[in-house]
Design a protein around this motif. Structure first.
Motif, PDB file in Angstrom:
ATOM      1  N   SER A 160      40.340  40.979  28.739  1.00 40.16           N
ATOM      2  CA  SER A 160      41.647  41.196  29.363  1.00 40.16           C
ATOM      3  C   SER A 160      42.487  39.927  29.280  1.00 40.16           C
ATOM      4  O   SER A 160      41.947  38.816  29.196  1.00 40.16           O
ATOM      5  CB  SER A 160      41.475  41.602  30.828  1.00 40.16           C
ATOM      6  OG  SER A 160      41.007  40.513  31.597  1.00 40.16           O
ATOM      7  N   GLY A 162      44.107  38.797  31.670  1.00 43.70           N
ATOM      8  CA  GLY A 162      43.825  38.086  32.916  1.00 43.70           C
ATOM      9  C   GLY A 162      42.621  37.177  32.792  1.00 43.70           C
ATOM     10  O   GLY A 162      42.621  36.052  33.309  1.00 43.70           O
ATOM     11  N   ALA A 204      38.806  46.194  35.579  1.00 44.04           N
ATOM     12  CA  ALA A 204      40.130  45.605  35.741  1.00 44.04           C
ATOM     13  C   ALA A 204      40.283  45.028  37.144  1.00 44.04           C
ATOM     14  O   ALA A 204      39.830  45.614  38.126  1.00 44.04           O
ATOM     15  CB  ALA A 204      41.204  46.659  35.483  1.00 44.04           C
ATOM     16  N   GLY A 205      40.922  43.881  37.216  1.00 40.14           N
ATOM     17  CA  GLY A 205      41.051  43.204  38.501  1.00 40.14           C
ATOM     18  C   GLY A 205      42.477  42.897  38.882  1.00 40.14           C
ATOM     19  O   GLY A 205      43.418  43.128  38.121  1.00 40.14           O
ATOM     20  N   THR A 206      42.626  42.385  40.077  1.00 40.99           N
ATOM     21  CA  THR A 206      43.918  41.981  40.602  1.00 40.99           C
ATOM     22  C   THR A 206      43.678  40.836  41.579  1.00 40.99           C
ATOM     23  O   THR A 206      42.552  40.353  41.717  1.00 40.99           O
ATOM     24  CB  THR A 206      44.620  43.159  41.304  1.00 40.99           C
ATOM     25  OG1 THR A 206      45.937  42.767  41.698  1.00 40.99           O
ATOM     26  CG2 THR A 206      43.850  43.596  42.540  1.00 40.99           C
ATOM     27  N   THR A 207      44.701  40.395  42.261  1.00 37.79           N
ATOM     28  CA  THR A 207      44.531  39.378  43.288  1.00 37.79           C
ATOM     29  C   THR A 207      43.860  40.026  44.495  1.00 37.79           C
ATOM     30  O   THR A 207      44.378  40.991  45.058  1.00 37.79           O
ATOM     31  CB  THR A 207      45.884  38.783  43.706  1.00 37.79           C
ATOM     32  OG1 THR A 207      46.508  38.189  42.551  1.00 37.79           O
ATOM     33  CG2 THR A 207      45.701  37.723  44.777  1.00 37.79           C
ATOM     34  N   ASN A 212      42.695  44.578  50.318  1.00 42.16           N
ATOM     35  CA  ASN A 212      42.214  45.406  49.204  1.00 42.16           C
ATOM     36  C   ASN A 212      40.788  45.072  48.778  1.00 42.16           C
ATOM     37  O   ASN A 212      40.292  45.654  47.812  1.00 42.16           O
ATOM     38  CB  ASN A 212      43.150  45.287  48.004  1.00 42.16           C
ATOM     39  CG  ASN A 212      43.139  43.899  47.359  1.00 42.16           C
ATOM     40  OD1 ASN A 212      42.350  43.030  47.720  1.00 42.16           O
ATOM     41  ND2 ASN A 212      44.033  43.687  46.403  1.00 42.16           N
ATOM     42  N   GLU A 216      38.496  46.887  45.832  1.00 38.97           N
ATOM     43  CA  GLU A 216      38.154  46.169  44.600  1.00 38.97           C
ATOM     44  C   GLU A 216      36.647  46.085  44.405  1.00 38.97           C
ATOM     45  O   GLU A 216      36.144  46.227  43.283  1.00 38.97           O
ATOM     46  CB  GLU A 216      38.789  44.775  44.607  1.00 38.97           C
ATOM     47  CG  GLU A 216      40.315  44.783  44.627  1.00 38.97           C
ATOM     48  CD  GLU A 216      40.912  45.666  43.544  1.00 38.97           C
ATOM     49  OE1 GLU A 216      40.613  45.447  42.361  1.00 38.97           O
ATOM     50  OE2 GLU A 216      41.688  46.586  43.884  1.00 38.97           O
ATOM     51  N   TYR A 346      34.135  41.696  36.871  1.00 37.34           N
ATOM     52  CA  TYR A 346      35.442  42.008  37.452  1.00 37.34           C
ATOM     53  C   TYR A 346      36.464  40.995  36.941  1.00 37.34           C
ATOM     54  O   TYR A 346      36.208  39.810  36.944  1.00 37.34           O
ATOM     55  CB  TYR A 346      35.351  41.945  38.978  1.00 37.34           C
ATOM     56  CG  TYR A 346      36.648  42.220  39.703  1.00 37.34           C
ATOM     57  CD1 TYR A 346      37.050  43.529  39.974  1.00 37.34           C
ATOM     58  CD2 TYR A 346      37.475  41.180  40.115  1.00 37.34           C
ATOM     59  CE1 TYR A 346      38.247  43.781  40.648  1.00 37.34           C
ATOM     60  CE2 TYR A 346      38.661  41.414  40.776  1.00 37.34           C
ATOM     61  CZ  TYR A 346      39.046  42.726  41.045  1.00 37.34           C
ATOM     62  OH  TYR A 346      40.228  42.972  41.700  1.00 37.34           O
ATOM     63  N   ASN A 347      37.589  41.493  36.492  1.00 34.39           N
ATOM     64  CA  ASN A 347      38.641  40.692  35.880  1.00 34.39           C
ATOM     65  C   ASN A 347      38.285  40.276  34.454  1.00 34.39           C
ATOM     66  O   ASN A 347      38.872  39.360  33.891  1.00 34.39           O
ATOM     67  CB  ASN A 347      38.991  39.451  36.704  1.00 34.39           C
ATOM     68  CG  ASN A 347      40.362  39.559  37.337  1.00 34.39           C
ATOM     69  OD1 ASN A 347      41.210  40.303  36.866  1.00 34.39           O
ATOM     70  ND2 ASN A 347      40.581  38.825  38.416  1.00 34.39           N
TER      71      ASN A 347
END
Length: 348
Positions: A160, A162, A204-207, A212, A216, A346-347
């Motif tokens: 990714s 990211g 897929a990850g996020t902050t 959350n 996650e 993750y990420n």
């Protein structure tokens, strides 16, 4: 190691205690949450094996070949990197301070017993903290360039954007962290052998925030191979490796949303005996940044000459009559990953 002293050198009295820095506990070495192997000087072979079988109709004639025993040297000669921590100490700087009182008589004697016992003793835990941080967060210049050159994508089998950004932001280190090794390695046991993207499962990850974090972690749990998540073999129990800050986010989340959410994140004990798990999978908090890994600890390898080298600090006088001392710590280390199809990143 320059001794920087700030303050009065001729005070009337002083507190007995010297307030020290807080050093992160090196749980990677102490708790053996990953597979730490020593006894390797410069390099070692790492093998992976897999047996497949096939059911057939009864055969009353000669036995035929139906299965397969695959044995791969996932890496022939994983090379260890020999690192070095060293510095010099000028004890003369301590003259006129509280430490002078513990110096032996004689102008040549400037070593302070109190300084060694209360200040110099901090060098080993500082080395342990620095080394552990590099085990989980860092990449060599070459690995950073290789990951940056990969074509990013959203699906499995691609890195990714990211992840590329997180690797670019990692400290440039002398050896690759386990996280970097998961993303890029030259294992011969991958689907596509040789240098390139790892065979990990990407989530897929996020902050991640306290709001959350449960959702996650649910993505990581759902994305992990069911064979690993439901495995009962004590030698290959799944573990979630997560940034240390997740501990605080988990507790904030539990406090905010009530008992229903706490069934996902279970907090047991307190202090050094505290254990936090997600849906029954224990979480180990490490100096990782941005990523989370769900796998069995035995698939993450840390290869060393001697594990105790981490705490072996040499301190002695320098040569030729010099009135300084040297400190030196040497070790050999390499990271490696196996059974990559059971590593969820993750990420990634």
């Amino acid at each position: 190691m320059a001794i920087n002293f700030t303050g009065s050198k001729r005070n009337q009295s002083e507190l007995e205690e010297i307030v020290t820095e807080i050093y992160s506990n090196s749980g990677t070495f102490r708790d053996a949450v990953i597979d730490v192997q020593d006894g390797h000087k410069s390099g070692t072979d790492v093998y992976e094996s897999k047996v497949t079988v096939a059911m057939t109709a009864l055969n009353t004639g000669g036995v035929t070949t139906t299965g397969n025993i695959a044995m791969n040297a996932s890496k022939s000669a994983v090379s260890l990197y020999t690192y070095n921590y060293e510095d010099t100490i000028d004890d003369n700087v301590l003259k006129g301070t509280r430490f002078e009182k513990s110096m032996a008589s004689g102008a040549f004697n400037t070593v302070s017993d109190e300084f060694d016992k209360k200040v110099l003793i901090q060098v080993s835990p500082a080395i342990g903290e620095d080394l552990e941080s590099k085990i989980w967060n860092g990449a060599t210049t070459a690995t950073k360039a290789a990951i940056a050159a990969l074509t990013p994508g959203a699906g499995q089998g691609s890195v990714s954007a990211g992840a590329q950004a997180l690797v670019a932001a990692m400290p440039t280190t002398l050896f690759d962290s386990l996280t970097a090794k998961v993303i890029y390695n030259d294992s011969q046991a991958k689907t596509v052998p040789g240098a390139g993207l790892g065979d990990y499962i990407k989530v897929a990850g996020t902050t991640v925030t306290s709001s959350n974090i449960a959702a996650e972690y649910g993505k990581i749990y759902a994305g992990a191979p069911e064979k690993l998540v439901n495995n009962t073999d004590p030698m290959a129990q799944p573990i979630i490796f997560a940034p240390r800050g997740d501990r605080q986010l988990i507790k904030i989340a539990n406090n905010a949303v009530g008992a229903a959410q706490q069934l996902n994140f279970l907090v047991e004990g307190s202090g050094i005996n505290e254990k936090i798990s997600y849906n029954g999978i224990e979480i180990k908090f490490v100096p990782m940044v941005g990523f989370r890994i769900l796998t069995a600890g035995m698939f993450l390898k840390l290869l060393m000459d001697l594990t105790s080298d981490v705490s072996n600090l040499m301190v002695d006088r320098m040569a030729n009559g010099a009135m300084q001392r040297y400190i030196k710590n040497i070790g050999s280390i390499a990271t490696w990953v196996t059974n990559q199809k059971y590593i969820t990143l993750y990420n990634g």
